[in-house]
Design a protein around this motif. Structure first.
Motif, PDB file in Angstrom:
ATOM      1  N   LEU A 181       0.830  -1.197   0.000  1.00 40.49           N
ATOM      2  CA  LEU A 181       0.000   0.000   0.000  1.00 40.49           C
ATOM      3  C   LEU A 181       0.866   1.250   0.000  1.00 40.49           C
ATOM      4  N   GLY A 182       1.934   1.199   0.780  1.00 41.64           N
ATOM      5  CA  GLY A 182       2.844   2.334   0.833  1.00 41.64           C
ATOM      6  C   GLY A 182       3.456   2.618  -0.517  1.00 41.64           C
ATOM      7  N   LYS A 183       3.788   1.551  -1.224  1.00 35.90           N
ATOM      8  CA  LYS A 183       4.395   1.713  -2.543  1.00 35.90           C
ATOM      9  C   LYS A 183       3.387   2.302  -3.526  1.00 35.90           C
ATOM     10  N   VAL A 184       2.162   1.794  -3.491  1.00 38.18           N
ATOM     11  CA  VAL A 184       1.118   2.266  -4.407  1.00 38.18           C
ATOM     12  C   VAL A 184       0.742   3.718  -4.095  1.00 38.18           C
ATOM     13  N   LEU A 185       0.599   4.035  -2.800  1.00 34.90           N
ATOM     14  CA  LEU A 185       0.162   5.369  -2.381  1.00 34.90           C
ATOM     15  C   LEU A 185       1.310   6.360  -2.260  1.00 34.90           C
ATOM     16  N   ARG A 186       2.528   5.888  -2.538  1.00 40.49           N
ATOM     17  CA  ARG A 186       3.728   6.727  -2.446  1.00 40.49           C
ATOM     18  C   ARG A 186       3.921   7.291  -1.029  1.00 40.49           C
ATOM     19  N   ILE A 187       3.689   6.436  -0.052  1.00 44.84           N
ATOM     20  CA  ILE A 187       3.911   6.825   1.337  1.00 44.84           C
ATOM     21  C   ILE A 187       5.409   6.934   1.604  1.00 44.84           C
ATOM     22  N   LYS A 188       5.804   7.988   2.318  1.00 50.74           N
ATOM     23  CA  LYS A 188       7.204   8.160   2.702  1.00 50.74           C
ATOM     24  C   LYS A 188       7.307   7.942   4.215  1.00 50.74           C
ATOM     25  N   PRO A 189       7.847   6.803   4.614  1.00 54.04           N
ATOM     26  CA  PRO A 189       7.911   6.503   6.045  1.00 54.04           C
ATOM     27  C   PRO A 189       9.041   7.254   6.726  1.00 54.04           C
ATOM     28  N   ILE A 190       8.830   7.642   7.969  1.00 53.39           N
ATOM     29  CA  ILE A 190       9.909   8.200   8.784  1.00 53.39           C
ATOM     30  C   ILE A 190      10.275   7.163   9.835  1.00 53.39           C
ATOM     31  N   ILE A 191      11.530   6.743   9.796  1.00 57.22           N
ATOM     32  CA  ILE A 191      12.046   5.735  10.713  1.00 57.22           C
ATOM     33  C   ILE A 191      12.896   6.436  11.760  1.00 57.22           C
ATOM     34  N   GLU A 192      12.773   5.989  12.998  1.00 59.76           N
ATOM     35  CA  GLU A 192      13.583   6.581  14.065  1.00 59.76           C
ATOM     36  C   GLU A 192      14.052   5.473  15.004  1.00 59.76           C
ATOM     37  N   MET A 193      15.228   5.640  15.550  1.00 56.83           N
ATOM     38  CA  MET A 193      15.703   4.692  16.553  1.00 56.83           C
ATOM     39  C   MET A 193      15.168   5.130  17.910  1.00 56.83           C
ATOM     40  N   LEU A 194      14.285   4.294  18.480  1.00 58.32           N
ATOM     41  CA  LEU A 194      13.706   4.548  19.788  1.00 58.32           C
ATOM     42  C   LEU A 194      14.074   3.398  20.708  1.00 58.32           C
ATOM     43  N   ASP A 195      14.697   3.727  21.835  1.00 58.33           N
ATOM     44  CA  ASP A 195      15.166   2.692  22.766  1.00 58.33           C
ATOM     45  C   ASP A 195      16.036   1.665  22.052  1.00 58.33           C
ATOM     46  N   GLY A 196      16.794   2.118  21.073  1.00 53.24           N
ATOM     47  CA  GLY A 196      17.725   1.236  20.385  1.00 53.24           C
ATOM     48  C   GLY A 196      17.141   0.418  19.261  1.00 53.24           C
ATOM     49  N   LYS A 197      15.846   0.578  18.983  1.00 51.76           N
ATOM     50  CA  LYS A 197      15.193  -0.191  17.921  1.00 51.76           C
ATOM     51  C   LYS A 197      14.742   0.735  16.799  1.00 51.76           C
ATOM     52  N   LEU A 198      14.753   0.212  15.573  1.00 51.68           N
ATOM     53  CA  LEU A 198      14.243   0.979  14.444  1.00 51.68           C
ATOM     54  C   LEU A 198      12.724   0.886  14.434  1.00 51.68           C
TER      55      LEU A 198
END
Length: 283
Positions: A181-198
């Motif tokens: 869905l993200g690919k079709v809708l051109r979603i741009k995810p924001i990833i963050e390291m929280l408590d050492g995890k992506l």
């Protein structure tokens, strides 16, 4: 007299300048491509671009405890009295556990080993490692270096956006429906390291929205800390990385800026080769 060594893992080698410090040694993670194993040092950026453009099966693996034992023994042979070990977050790799096991296998009590895993990875660790290396180069005591480590990595930031969600699906961060869905809708995810995890912290539709999020983070750190070190990551997306740099130079001239256009092969496998973002070390 103290002689201090610094042991890092290969995902931290996003800065060529780290190779210039004689007291730094590296434990190498591995990438397995179509069942052939490579040390990260054996794969270039161009190699990873080529592999990512095909349909190759790619896996990654951590250094073994013996890899760390051998490196620590090398430090001993070279007369080092103390070794600071700093590796990527234990929440995303077993590298930290390998280092801990290795420490129990070292019999020489004359070598003091201190092992740490900040809640950061790759260019986020490199940002602080450069500062720590300068402290060691300045002949600071091991206690001083350790205190500085805790200061620099008290609140590290790593956040970025990606051009392709399918790499997150392959890494288990998104299910297939979300990724498609993200690919079709051109979603741009924001990833963050929280408590050492992506973690996937936000879904946006535009690069402008991503940049606004990164600027909010920069504002937070510049308001809270006196010394701010910003690493701007650019994976085949120089335009938006440049916009972030231009904003910071205009509004926060005292912030130290570094530009990175490379992540290690391990992170190319898990994140892909297109995106932009930031890392911050501050104290």
């Amino acid at each position: 007299m103290e002689k201090i060594g610094l042991l890092i893992d290969s995902t931290t080698h996003t800065r060529e300048e780290l190779k210039n410090y004689s007291f730094i040694k590296t434990a190498y993670l591995k990438v397995i491509i179509d069942q052939k194993e490579y040390l990260e040092s054996q794969l270039t950026k161009d190699d990873m671009e080529k592999f990512l453009s095909g349909s190759h099966k790619m896996l990654t693996s951590q250094p073994s405890p013996m890899d760390f034992v051998n490196l620590l023994n090398d430090f001993k042979k070279e007369g080092y009295t103390h070794v600071l070990v700093v590796v990527l977050s234990e929440k995303i790799s077993g590298t930290y556990q390998s280092a801990l096991i290795a420490k129990t296998m070292i019999e020489d009590n004359n070598l003091e080993i201190s092992i740490h895993s900040p809640q950061a990875a790759s260019f986020g660790v490199a940002n602080g490692i450069k500062l720590i290396a300068e402290k060691i180069k300045a002949a600071k005591s091991f206690k001083n270096v350790l205190d500085f480590y805790y200061s620099v990595f008290q609140e590290p930031l790593v956040t970025f956006t990606l051009g392709d969600l399918m790499h997150l699906f392959k890494g288990g961060r998104l299910n297939r429906v979300q990724a498609l869905l993200g690919k079709v809708l051109r979603i741009k995810p924001i990833i963050e390291m929280l408590d050492g995890k992506l973690e996937l912290v936000k879904k946006t539709r535009t690069n402008t929205a991503c940049m606004d999020y990164f600027i909010e983070k920069i504002n937070y750190y510049t308001d809270k800390y006196k010394n701010v070190y910003l690493d701007i990551i650019d994976l085949n997306n120089e335009e938006w990385s440049q916009k972030i740099e231009d904003y910071v130079r205009e509004n926060y001239p005292k912030v130290a800026i570094y530009r990175t256009n490379y992540v290690s092969p391990v992170f190319y496998v898990h994140l892909g080769n297109k995106g932009f973002g930031i890392a911050i070390a501050a104290y």
